[in-house]
Design an enzyme around this catalytic site. Sequence first.
Site, short mmCIF file in Angstrom:
data_model
loop_
_atom_site.label_atom_id
_atom_site.label_comp_id
_atom_site.label_asym_id
_atom_site.label_seq_id
_atom_site.Cartn_x
_atom_site.Cartn_y
_atom_site.Cartn_z
N ASP A 157 -3.22 4.77 -0.37
CA ASP A 157 -3.99 3.53 -0.41
C ASP A 157 -4.45 3.07 0.98
OD1 ASP A 157 -1.92 2.05 -2.98
OD2 ASP A 157 -3.76 3.21 -3.14
N VAL A 216 0.85 -1.18 0.00
CA VAL A 216 0.00 0.00 0.00
C VAL A 216 0.89 1.22 0.00
CG1 VAL A 216 -2.03 -1.00 1.14
CG2 VAL A 216 -0.20 -0.03 2.52
N SER A 217 0.46 2.25 -0.72
CA SER A 217 1.10 3.55 -0.61
C SER A 217 0.38 4.29 0.50
CB SER A 217 0.99 4.32 -1.93
OG SER A 217 -0.37 4.58 -2.22
N THR A 218 0.84 5.47 0.85
CA THR A 218 0.21 6.24 1.92
C THR A 218 -1.26 6.51 1.59
OG1 THR A 218 2.31 7.28 2.46
CG2 THR A 218 0.34 8.35 3.27
#
Length: 234
Positions: free
Chosen positions: A19, A15-17
């Site tokens: 997401d 996950v990115s921030t």
Amino acid sequence: MAKAKSNIAVGYVRVSTADQTDSGLSLEHQEARIRAYAAAQGLELLDIVSDAGVSAGKELSSRPGGVRVLAMLTTGPARHLIALKLDRVFRNAADALNQTAAWDKAGVGLHLVDMGGQSINTQSAMGRMFFTMAAGFAEMERGLIAERTAAAIQQKKKRGEVYGRPVLGFDAVGGRMVENAEEKALMQRVLEMRDAGVSMAKIADRFNAEGVPTKRGGVAWHASTVKRICDRML
């Protein structure tokens, strides 16, 4: 010597921030889908490796979890990599196709659990074809988004609207870019000093000595800061 098992898999979640607030892409959701897929396909999960807060802009080999995954697939017992979606693993089409080509030669299969409601397994000819098409369409979509974003920013610029963090010489007031007379005068001073032959490093040193604040409120001027001002005005 016992023959290595060919059904051992490693799962990968990312996950990115941004997401992390999306329950549909949360680490827990991805892990649950991967475990369910592995059970249905008769694959033995060795581990599920996580990259939390890592952007898709980084290649798999430059992510902490990605390094672990590649090691398991290269020298470890895992022969399968399972991820929820294409964009959890790769940053663009070239990255995806190059890496999976190397995995094909090594006998490693990539499994994507949810590609528009269907799963993809690159160890089959059909799966490989759909994977190649999916990578191309994903790349096209990223390009279209970038084009739309650039066009929207240009329109905002033309209308004098705020389109990002204000640069030196402008302030954001009521959703519009408004000139800052004091900063404009400072920019003009930079050009006059440059015309007089003062180097960018010397200008930065002088501003630091005078305690002139930067746009962000600091007092640390650098030659590169002065250069950006000159580039905008010339």
